[in-house]
Write an enzyme that holds these catalytic residues in place. Structure first.
Site, PDB file in Angstrom:
ATOM      1  N   GLN A 150       0.451  -1.324   0.170  1.00  0.00           N
ATOM      2  CA  GLN A 150       0.095  -0.066  -0.096  1.00  0.00           C
ATOM      3  C   GLN A 150       1.369   1.155   0.078  1.00  0.00           C
ATOM      4  O   GLN A 150       1.452   1.865   0.995  1.00  0.00           O
ATOM      5  CB  GLN A 150      -0.560  -0.256   1.174  1.00  0.00           C
ATOM      6  N   GLY A 279     -10.372   1.196   2.200  1.00  0.00           N
ATOM      7  CA  GLY A 279     -11.333   0.425   1.564  1.00  0.00           C
ATOM      8  C   GLY A 279     -10.963   0.332   0.516  1.00  0.00           C
ATOM      9  O   GLY A 279     -11.642  -1.487  -0.766  1.00  0.00           O
ATOM     10  N   GLY A 280     -10.742   1.190  -0.840  1.00  0.00           N
ATOM     11  CA  GLY A 280     -10.066   0.774  -1.892  1.00  0.00           C
ATOM     12  C   GLY A 280      -8.688   1.978  -2.093  1.00  0.00           C
ATOM     13  O   GLY A 280      -8.384   2.609  -1.838  1.00  0.00           O
ATOM     14  N   MET A 281      -7.940   1.419  -3.014  1.00  0.00           N
ATOM     15  CA  MET A 281      -6.482   1.953  -3.579  1.00  0.00           C
ATOM     16  C   MET A 281      -6.911   1.662  -5.498  1.00  0.00           C
ATOM     17  O   MET A 281      -6.941   0.758  -5.207  1.00  0.00           O
ATOM     18  CB  MET A 281      -5.258   0.873  -2.124  1.00  0.00           C
ATOM     19  N   GLU A 282      -6.678   2.714  -5.502  1.00  0.00           N
ATOM     20  CA  GLU A 282      -6.697   2.797  -7.176  1.00  0.00           C
ATOM     21  C   GLU A 282      -5.346   3.185  -7.757  1.00  0.00           C
ATOM     22  O   GLU A 282      -4.779   3.329  -8.569  1.00  0.00           O
ATOM     23  CB  GLU A 282      -7.615   4.076  -7.796  1.00  0.00           C
ATOM     24  N   ASN A 283      -4.932   1.569  -7.740  1.00  0.00           N
ATOM     25  CA  ASN A 283      -3.825   0.895  -8.641  1.00  0.00           C
ATOM     26  C   ASN A 283      -4.007   0.244  -9.895  1.00  0.00           C
ATOM     27  O   ASN A 283      -5.036  -0.098 -10.451  1.00  0.00           O
ATOM     28  CB  ASN A 283      -3.068  -0.335  -7.298  1.00  0.00           C
ATOM     29  N   HIS A 306     -15.808   4.550  -6.743  1.00  0.00           N
ATOM     30  CA  HIS A 306     -14.591   5.324  -6.632  1.00  0.00           C
ATOM     31  C   HIS A 306     -13.144   4.971  -6.944  1.00  0.00           C
ATOM     32  O   HIS A 306     -12.433   6.108  -7.817  1.00  0.00           O
ATOM     33  CB  HIS A 306     -14.562   5.750  -5.104  1.00  0.00           C
ATOM     34  N   GLU A 307     -12.835   4.287  -7.258  1.00  0.00           N
ATOM     35  CA  GLU A 307     -11.135   3.425  -7.329  1.00  0.00           C
ATOM     36  C   GLU A 307     -11.496   3.718  -9.110  1.00  0.00           C
ATOM     37  O   GLU A 307     -10.243   3.939  -9.124  1.00  0.00           O
ATOM     38  CB  GLU A 307     -10.928   1.847  -7.082  1.00  0.00           C
ATOM     39  N   HIS A 310     -10.856   7.099  -9.982  1.00  0.00           N
ATOM     40  CA  HIS A 310      -9.283   7.067  -9.856  1.00  0.00           C
ATOM     41  C   HIS A 310      -8.562   7.796 -11.812  1.00  0.00           C
ATOM     42  O   HIS A 310      -7.114   7.868 -11.403  1.00  0.00           O
ATOM     43  CB  HIS A 310      -8.991   6.590  -9.401  1.00  0.00           C
ATOM     44  N   GLU A 329      -9.012  13.317  -4.948  1.00  0.00           N
ATOM     45  CA  GLU A 329      -9.851  12.632  -4.788  1.00  0.00           C
ATOM     46  C   GLU A 329     -11.348  13.394  -4.496  1.00  0.00           C
ATOM     47  O   GLU A 329     -12.801  12.453  -4.220  1.00  0.00           O
ATOM     48  CB  GLU A 329      -9.786  12.397  -2.423  1.00  0.00           C
ATOM     49  N   ASP A 384      -0.223  11.444   5.226  1.00  0.00           N
ATOM     50  CA  ASP A 384      -1.016  10.591   5.298  1.00  0.00           C
ATOM     51  C   ASP A 384      -2.661  11.307   6.101  1.00  0.00           C
ATOM     52  O   ASP A 384      -3.608  10.629   5.851  1.00  0.00           O
ATOM     53  CB  ASP A 384      -0.683   9.443   6.209  1.00  0.00           C
ATOM     54  N   TYR A 392     -11.675  14.769   0.234  1.00  0.00           N
ATOM     55  CA  TYR A 392     -13.396  13.849  -0.759  1.00  0.00           C
ATOM     56  C   TYR A 392     -13.676  14.814  -0.833  1.00  0.00           C
ATOM     57  O   TYR A 392     -14.891  14.885  -1.702  1.00  0.00           O
ATOM     58  CB  TYR A 392     -13.051  13.106   0.333  1.00  0.00           C
ATOM     59  N   ARG A 566      -9.436  -2.466   8.553  1.00  0.00           N
ATOM     60  CA  ARG A 566      -9.688  -1.367   7.194  1.00  0.00           C
ATOM     61  C   ARG A 566      -9.768  -0.135   8.742  1.00  0.00           C
ATOM     62  O   ARG A 566     -10.579  -0.155   9.314  1.00  0.00           O
ATOM     63  CB  ARG A 566     -11.096  -1.205   7.033  1.00  0.00           C
TER      64      ARG A 566
HETATM   65  N1  BES Z   1      -6.159   6.742  -2.996  1.00  0.00           N
HETATM   66  C1  BES Z   1      -7.365   6.318  -1.214  1.00  0.00           C
HETATM   67  C2  BES Z   1      -6.768   5.753  -0.608  1.00  0.00           C
HETATM   68  C3  BES Z   1      -5.299   6.345   0.325  1.00  0.00           C
HETATM   69  C4  BES Z   1      -6.332   7.337   0.323  1.00  0.00           C
HETATM   70  C5  BES Z   1      -5.121   5.717   0.577  1.00  0.00           C
HETATM   71  C6  BES Z   1      -4.907   8.522   1.169  1.00  0.00           C
HETATM   72  C7  BES Z   1      -4.042   6.417   0.952  1.00  0.00           C
HETATM   73  C8  BES Z   1      -4.116   7.510   1.351  1.00  0.00           C
HETATM   74  C9  BES Z   1      -8.948   5.741  -2.287  1.00  0.00           C
HETATM   75  O1  BES Z   1      -9.013   6.288  -3.173  1.00  0.00           O
HETATM   76  C10 BES Z   1      -9.803   6.283  -0.946  1.00  0.00           C
HETATM   77  O2  BES Z   1     -10.347   7.280  -1.659  1.00  0.00           O
HETATM   78  N2  BES Z   1     -10.680   4.850  -0.590  1.00  0.00           N
HETATM   79  C11 BES Z   1     -12.054   5.378   0.258  1.00  0.00           C
HETATM   80  C12 BES Z   1     -13.035   4.518  -0.135  1.00  0.00           C
HETATM   81  C13 BES Z   1     -13.421   6.010  -0.881  1.00  0.00           C
HETATM   82  C14 BES Z   1     -15.158   5.494  -1.442  1.00  0.00           C
HETATM   83  C15 BES Z   1     -13.826   7.060   0.357  1.00  0.00           C
HETATM   84  C16 BES Z   1     -11.130   3.625   1.149  1.00  0.00           C
HETATM   85  O3  BES Z   1     -10.317   3.967   1.185  1.00  0.00           O
HETATM   86  O4  BES Z   1     -12.132   4.453   2.149  1.00  0.00           O
HETATM   87 ZN    ZN Z   2     -10.126   8.448  -3.638  1.00  0.00          ZN
END
Ligand code: BES
Ligand code: ZN
Length: 621
Positions: A150, A279-283, A306-307, A310, A329, A384, A392, A566
């Site tokens: 991650q 929740g998710g990561m847009e790799n 969402h992902e 991205h 975001e 972070d 967001y 999570r």
């Molecule tokens: N890119 C983010 C995850 C992230 C943000 C990782 C900052 C590390 C630092 C990802 O796209 C994201 O926003 N995930 C959300 C889900 C979303 C529906 C709000 C999450 O993980 O909750």
């Molecule tokens: Zn995101």
């Protein structure tokens, strides 16, 4: 503010400003940039480490640059060589600075002769902040070990030495060896038919920022969801996941109809073990996702929208620094809403929007002034933490305000054009504004004044006229909640039989922080929330029940916290326990057992929370 709003106004583009302005990286991209990364990795599960060789192709910008400066964190460097055009190597002098807690160790490589490539052999730490190594017992099927990365925001440097700034983009290829029978996947096109022979090759032909570097390996099965999409997951998870994510191809097609072609080729999903911290990561090419969104009714698949979004906002047009995180975001949350509306209807989209904006309204006033701004002053922001609800939810709210003023047609055409004009580039907030002004604001005069834009981007709080969707169903829930709290409506008479996930979330979100014990018990007796398998509902329920003093929920809350790593679903439950000395002691016991299964980021977050709670309780004594 790095640039005063008034100055940003006049500037058309800000060349190199981004490069010189990433406080979260030691790299000096104004001197030299990495254009391609060649990776050779061996996955060493017994030692929880990667043995790596990284070959960096360099584009020297300053003819007098004395050195290549890279970001690293807890890497053991074995050798550093220059590689000439014929592949001949020559050792280079280098220095690894003492580690900064947040940024890691600056690696300075003396290279006054400006080699075309530099090769670094290294080993990662078993505690690398960007990796998690899971023994078989911590996976769903308990047969094989699992590992995943991650990298966002600044953890790629813990598994590859590189310029770890989103302003720098590079292509990559990789050769990875792993134990036989494991599947290795990366943030590049993946081949579902690849033999599990322990020898994998990857090629990412598009220039990506370092935070989108990703790898995972484990006992991973594959099932198609469409012509260019598949679900990757442990064998016992893959069927349920495929059903939950059956709409993936429709999502891609919808996004394409709004914002132009999906430029990456395949779009696959990887379901991680429950310890995945997000929740998710847009790799790129392969979104990494938490299993907590697999609830059987598709009610939480907006994480996938969402992902996927991205792939335009973030991966194609990227924030130049984490201070500009709302460009990733906020734009993505806006697009997510549009996909949800197109696939699941206006009511679903409006409910999701309302949940987010009500939560933001509750919080934003209590945040420090700088943190309330979409484009904050970057000083003193942890990478972070840079991506808060403001990025967001205020970010997407601003875009909905633009959509409302300019009308969907003209706004959509601006947004599609914005993605096209900046495709494959990393840009600052000011560069985005320099695009917005001529292409939307000035093009259709009288719709929104420039000073209103400035208030959204550089102001605190939420503008008074920000558009809020109507939701008759949420209004009805507000009435029922009020009647229940007033004692005029018994819990069993709540009209909750048909509430969807979001409606339960809304009901729970707006309960008083600490309901009475009798109220908590009545809700649970009527609706059996304790033990729910929907962790969005569970998290909210446990937080309120614990605050109400309902000890009967403690074991189920502990099970939730142990199973789920999570952060967003687990940390608030720790927070609820940590409010009383007895609760804190219990949460510490839960943590002692759960810790080994948590990702390094989750461990760090829980430990910080405990330290704060203890300091607070000590001060109160
Ligand atoms: N890119 C983010 C995850 C992230 C943000 C990782 C900052 C590390 C630092 C990802 O796209 C994201 O926003 N995930 C959300 C889900 C979303 C529906 C709000 C999450 O993980 O909750
Ligand atoms: Zn995101």
């Amino acid at each position: 503010m790095r640039l005063l709003p008034a100055l940003a106004l006049g500037a058309l583009v800000l060349p190199l400003a981004a490069h010189a302005n990433d406080p979260h990286s030691y790299a000096q991209p104004e001197q030299v940039v990495v254009t391609h990364l060649g990776l050779d990795l061996k996955l060493d599960f017994p030692h929880r480490q990667l043995d790596g060789v990284a070959t960096l192709k360099l584009d020297w910008k300053n003819p007098k640059a004395p050195a290549l400066v890279l970001d690293t964190r807890e890497l053991k460097i074995a050798s550093v060589d220059a590689v000439d055009a014929n592949g001949k190597t020559r050792a280079l002098k280098y220095a690894l600075a003492p580690a900064d807690k947040e940024l890691g160790s600056k690696l300075t490589i003396e290279a006054p002769q400006h080699p075309a490539q530099v090769r670094i052999a290294y080993v990662t730490s078993p505690d690398a902040s960007g990796l998690q190594w899971l023994p078989p017992a911590q996976t769903a099927d308990k047969q094989a070990p699992f590992m995943f990365s991650q990298s966002e925001s600044i953890h790629a440097r813990s598994w590859v030495p590189l310029q770890d700034s989103p302003a720098v983009r590079f292509t990559y290829d990789a050769h990875v060896t792993a134990p036989k029978n494991l599947r290795v996947v990366m943030s590049a096109p993946n081949d579902a038919k690849h033999p599990l022979d322990g020898d994998f090759h990857f090629d990412q032909p598009h220039p990506i920022p370092s935070y989108l570097l990703a790898i995972a390996a484990g006992d991973i099965a594959v099932k198609e969801t469409g012509p260019r999409s598949a679900v990757y997951a442990e064998p016992s998870v893959v069927d349920g996941a495929t059903r939950e994510f059956a709409d993936t191809e429709k999502m891609i097609a919808t996004a394409e109809s709004l914002y132009g072609p999906y430029r990456w080729g395949r779009y696959d999903l990887l379901v991680l073990p429950p310890s995945f911290p997000y929740g998710g990561m847009e790799n790129p090419n392969m979104t990494f996702a938490t299993p907590t969104i697999i609830v059987g009714d598709k009610s939480l698949v907006s994480v996938i929208s969402h992902e996927l979004a991205h792939s335009w906002s973030g991966n194609l047009v990227t924030n130049a620094a984490w201070r500009d995180g709302w460009l990733n975001e906020g734009f993505t949350t806006y697009v997510q809403g549009r996909l949800t509306e197109a696939l699941y209807g206006q009511r679903q989209a409006d409910e999701e929007t309302l949940l987010a904006i009500r939560a933001l309204q509750k919080k934003i006033g209590q945040m420090p002034a700088n943190a309330q701004k979409l484009a904050p002053d970057p000083r003193g922001v942890d990478a972070d933490d840079a991506l808060s609800d403001v990025a967001y939810d205020k970010g997407s709210w601003f875009l909905r305000a633009l959509e409302q003023r300019f009308g969907r047609k003209d706004f959509d055409s601006w947004l599609k054009g914005y993605f096209d004009r900046h495709a494959w580039h990393s840009i600052t907030t000011e560069q985005m504004l320099a695009d917005l002004k001529p292409n939307l604001i000035d093009k259709y005069p009288g719709k929104m004044r420039w000073d209103e834009v400035q208030v959204w981007v550089y102001g605190t709080g939420i503008p008074k006229d920000a558009p809020t969707p109507d939701s008759p169903r949420f209004d009805a829930i507000d009435k029922q909640r009020a009647a229940f709290l007033a004692g005029t409506l018994p819990a069993a008479k709540l009209d909750a039989k048909d509430w969807n996930t979001q409606e339960w979330m809304y009901f729970l979100d707006r309960l008083p922080d600490a309901p009475t014990l009798a109220q908590a018990q009545a809700i649970d007796a009527a609706w059996h929330l304790t033990g729910t398998h929907n962790a969005e509902i569970g998290m909210r329920w446990y937080v309120h029940a614990i605050a109400a003093g309902d000890k009967a929920v403690w074991p189920a809350a502990a099970e939730h916290m142990t199973r789920i790593g999570r952060l967003y679903l687990t940390l608030p439950v720790y927070g609820a326990f940590a409010k009383t000395p007895a609760g804190l002691a219990y949460a510490e016991q839960v943590y002692a057992k759960a810790k080994d299964g948590y990702h390094p980021l989750t461990q760090q977050a829980v430990e910080r929370l405990f330290a704060k709670a203890k300091a607070k309780q000590a001060a109160a004594r």
